[in-house]
Design an enzyme around this catalytic site. Structure first.
Site, mmCIF file in Angstrom:
data_model
loop_
_atom_site.group_PDB
_atom_site.id
_atom_site.type_symbol
_atom_site.label_atom_id
_atom_site.label_comp_id
_atom_site.label_asym_id
_atom_site.label_seq_id
_atom_site.Cartn_x
_atom_site.Cartn_y
_atom_site.Cartn_z
ATOM 1 N N SER A 98 0.808 -1.226 0.000
ATOM 2 C CA SER A 98 0.000 0.000 0.000
ATOM 3 C C SER A 98 0.839 1.273 0.000
ATOM 4 O O SER A 98 0.432 2.293 0.543
ATOM 5 C CB SER A 98 -0.938 -0.009 1.208
ATOM 6 N N LYS A 103 0.304 -6.024 5.131
ATOM 7 C CA LYS A 103 0.551 -6.820 6.338
ATOM 8 C C LYS A 103 0.545 -5.996 7.619
ATOM 9 O O LYS A 103 0.602 -6.541 8.711
ATOM 10 C CB LYS A 103 1.847 -7.620 6.200
ATOM 11 N N THR A 140 7.017 4.520 1.418
ATOM 12 C CA THR A 140 6.539 5.801 0.863
ATOM 13 C C THR A 140 6.276 6.787 1.990
ATOM 14 O O THR A 140 6.699 7.950 1.946
ATOM 15 C CB THR A 140 5.229 5.583 0.059
ATOM 16 N N GLY A 193 11.716 14.105 -1.661
ATOM 17 C CA GLY A 193 10.751 14.577 -2.630
ATOM 18 C C GLY A 193 10.635 13.712 -3.858
ATOM 19 O O GLY A 193 10.984 12.535 -3.841
ATOM 20 N N GLU A 245 19.157 17.936 -5.325
ATOM 21 C CA GLU A 245 19.710 16.715 -4.725
ATOM 22 C C GLU A 245 20.843 16.218 -5.608
ATOM 23 O O GLU A 245 20.981 16.638 -6.766
ATOM 24 C CB GLU A 245 18.625 15.650 -4.532
ATOM 25 N N HIS A 272 21.924 4.858 1.897
ATOM 26 C CA HIS A 272 21.779 6.318 2.016
ATOM 27 C C HIS A 272 22.899 6.815 2.918
ATOM 28 O O HIS A 272 23.090 6.298 4.011
ATOM 29 C CB HIS A 272 20.414 6.675 2.609
ATOM 30 N N ARG A 327 25.446 8.940 -4.438
ATOM 31 C CA ARG A 327 25.288 8.281 -3.133
ATOM 32 C C ARG A 327 26.298 7.177 -2.867
ATOM 33 O O ARG A 327 26.723 6.986 -1.733
ATOM 34 C CB ARG A 327 23.895 7.682 -3.040
ATOM 35 N N HIS A 329 19.071 1.547 2.124
ATOM 36 C CA HIS A 329 18.000 2.506 1.832
ATOM 37 C C HIS A 329 17.060 2.047 0.734
ATOM 38 O O HIS A 329 15.840 2.028 0.908
ATOM 39 C CB HIS A 329 18.644 3.838 1.455
ATOM 40 N N GLU A 376 9.195 -0.473 -5.630
ATOM 41 C CA GLU A 376 10.536 -0.925 -5.225
ATOM 42 C C GLU A 376 10.710 -2.438 -5.334
ATOM 43 O O GLU A 376 11.827 -2.924 -5.545
ATOM 44 C CB GLU A 376 10.825 -0.452 -3.796
ATOM 45 N N ARG A 393 20.617 4.552 -8.302
ATOM 46 C CA ARG A 393 19.387 5.326 -8.509
ATOM 47 C C ARG A 393 19.634 6.824 -8.288
ATOM 48 O O ARG A 393 20.210 7.226 -7.279
ATOM 49 C CB ARG A 393 18.314 4.838 -7.536
ATOM 50 N N SER A 406 12.535 7.477 -7.235
ATOM 51 C CA SER A 406 11.771 6.259 -6.916
ATOM 52 C C SER A 406 10.277 6.522 -6.726
ATOM 53 O O SER A 406 9.450 5.714 -7.153
ATOM 54 C CB SER A 406 12.344 5.566 -5.696
HETATM 55 C C1 SIN Z 1 16.192 11.644 0.721
HETATM 56 O O1 SIN Z 1 15.345 12.433 1.114
HETATM 57 O O2 SIN Z 1 17.389 11.830 0.850
HETATM 58 C C2 SIN Z 1 15.743 10.376 0.081
HETATM 59 C C3 SIN Z 1 15.396 10.604 -1.308
HETATM 60 C C4 SIN Z 1 15.578 9.365 -2.098
HETATM 61 O O3 SIN Z 1 16.058 8.356 -1.577
HETATM 62 O O4 SIN Z 1 15.299 9.395 -3.298
#
Ligand code: SIN
Length: 539
Positions: free
Chosen positions: A25, A47, A55, A61, A125, A249, A295, A356, A380, A391, A396
């Site tokens: 969900s 579950k 999410t 963002g 980002e 992450h 990353r 992450h 995912e 990624r 995502s």
């Molecule tokens: C974050 O806010 O750093 C995560 C964003 C992401 O993993 O795409």
């Protein structure tokens, strides 16, 4: 390998029917449900509670080419570059080009993204050549998305929601799926209230169960991210792809003894810098983009810095940023830190990398179809090839929206409601009647998480991967193929299976590319591996 986790005979169990069954969900599952409900009766099974998923926890963002100076071509170029040549360009194009329409639809449904005046506000980002990431309520983008999608789902008379129901197995035979065997904790499925194990027959099943972060000791993920969808699909004969690519992450709040909390990349996008325990800024020693390096580079650099300074963390410094900016953009991060006594206006935030995002998953085509008839996947848990070997930040949620939409549409259009339900005679399974030994599953889970972090983590090599394989095989020898009766135990069986697949793929890929870093093969072996993907299946 046993094709089911539990003993059952479909004709003996109570059953219900739905046209399209969606498991999960988050953004992908809810988007799929909204579309599928245009064509038939939909049931969403989750579950935990409806809003417990990755999410809901997403902060930074959604990357989308909607700003004045942006274009789909620029977004595609950034995605392909960060993906290190392993992206599927066709699916990248689909996500980037359909993304803006999906976002506008979300806005129509009541999603409130942050604005600057009348226009959407965009943040920066890593890996993006332009400010492209839209956000909501500062750093609560996922929660706002989930709120709006749940509201939309609840408006549909065609969608039924079943919370706290654990899917033990897909009901499958000869490469086709006909529904699921479900354990219903709270017994809230109408006519079949009494029995905990039921069959849910479905014309189409869509897996949207999220990632695998919980397979590692430290993760930004929700407690539900245990890789169950991937394990269900694999047992049914689905192909899994790119399982070696687990994204860490770089900046997760690290306070020993407390659960890990993401500190969004957007914090660095807005000017936050990383320092070691001596107060030295170090990222420019590793990459020209400093704190906005990709990353994988960030995570490895932090690991190296932690080793060299004999520390368990590095520190995120926001003290030079304006209070107004921090307050507006990161109210939740500010609150979480403050609840641990960290005042981010004057204190550094202790951070380190944690698991992450799972780039690999169930192989799907451009409509979310797997190689199993009637079985779809999105989000995912699926792998559409959009993310390549690394990624691009905030791609995502966009992929979940676009592929959730596509899987829902495609499954919906393919159902033939006039046709009788295909119960395919009986499907049954018998497991070792001696049953499982009394095991301390909590202890096994902790050991698996530790093993994966040490041996199949940010850095791997043949020695560590073989050591992991040995342990996973040993645990599997007394955990797999045995009859358990508890959700925690089935979940662990799924985690063990998925961990083994990550380990296996990581051992096969003898090179370093994107988030897969082999210290024994530190270079990218373009000639041999470029564009080659590792597929695993049990058929
Ligand atoms: C974050 O806010 O750093 C995560 C964003 C992401 O993993 O795409």
């Amino acid at each position: 390998m046993n094709k089911f986790l539990t003993s059952f005979n479909s004709k003996d169990l109570p059953s219900v029917k739905t046209d399209i069954l969606i498991i999960g969900s988050g953004v992908a599952g809810l988007s799929a449900a909204i579309q599928a409900a245009k064509y038939g009766k939909v049931t969403i099974i989750t579950k935990d509670k409806l809003s417990e998923n990755n999410t809901q926890k997403a902060q930074g963002g959604i990357a989308v080419a909607l700003s004045e100076n942006d274009s789909s071509e620029k977004h595609i170029e950034d995605t392909l570059r960060v993906g290190c040549g392993l992206c599927n360009e066709k699916t990248v194009r689909i996500v980037v080009e359909e993304g803006p329409v999906r976002i506008k639809e979300l806005i129509q449904w009541g999603t409130e993204f942050d604005k600057q005046g009348a226009r959407l506000s965009f943040t920066q980002e890593a890996g993006h050549s332009i400010r492209r990431v839209i956000h909501a309520k500062g750093d609560a983008t996922g929660a706002e998305l989930e709120r709006a999608l749940i509201a939309k789902v609840r408006q549909s008379a065609n969608i039924k929601i079943l919370e706290y129901a654990f899917v033990i197995d897909l009901l499958h035979k000869d490469g086709a799926c006909f529904g699921t065997v479900v354990n219903i904790k709270n017994g809230n499925v109408g006519a079949i209230r009494e029995s905990p194990k039921k069959i849910v027959y479905a014309r189409k099943v869509i897996l949207a169960t999220g990632g695998i972060g919980q397979v590692y000791r430290e993760t930004t993920n929700s407690t539900v991210a245990t890789g169950c969808g991937m394990a269900l699909a694999y047992r049914a004969g689905a192909k899994l792809i790119d399982m070696e690519f687990v994204q860490f992450h770089p900046t997760t709040l690290y306070v020993a003894g407390l659960s890990r909390t993401l500190i969004s990349e957007a914090v660095r996008g807005e000017g936050g810098v990383l320092r070691n325990k001596h107060g030295e800024r170090f990222m420019f020693e590793y990459h020209k983009d400093g704190e906005l390096a990709p990353r994988d580079v960030m995570s490895r650099s932090i690991l190296k810095e932690m080793r060299e300074t004999a520390d368990t963390r590095v520190y995120l410094d926001l003290t030079h940023l304006s209070y107004k900016l921090i307050e507006n953009r990161f109210p939740n991060i500010m609150e979480v830190c403050s609840s641990f006594g960290i005042d981010i206006k004057k204190d550094f935030i202790p951070v380190r990398p944690t698991a992450h995002y799972m780039i690999g998953g169930i192989k799907i085509d451009k409509n979310g179809k797997t190689n199993i008839q009637n079985l779809y996947a999105c989000g995912e848990t699926a792998s559409s090839g959009v993310h390549g070997a690394n990624r691009l930040a905030s791609n995502s949620l966009l992929e979940g929206l676009v592929f959730g939409y596509r899987a829902g549409q495609s499954a919906g259009k393919d159902i033939d409601c006039g046709k009788r339900f295909d119960r395919t005679s009986d499907i049954s399974n018998v497991l070792d009647s001696a049953g499982a030994r009394k095991l301390d599953i909590g202890d096994l889970k902790a050991s698996l998480k530790s093993l994966m972090t040490r041996y199949v983590g940010i850095e791997r090599d043949e020695r560590s991967l073989l050591a992991a394989q040995k342990e996973i095989n040993f645990w599997s020898s007394y955990v797999m193929g045995k009859e358990f009766s508890d959700i925690r135990d089935w979940e662990f069986q799924n985690m063990l299976l998925v961990a083994g697949l990550v380990q296996k793929a990581a051992l096969i890929r003898k090179e370093s590319i994107g988030v897969h870093y082999r210290t024994d093969y530190p270079e990218q072996n373009g000639k041999e591996w470029q564009k080659r993907h590792i597929e695993l299946s049990d058929i």
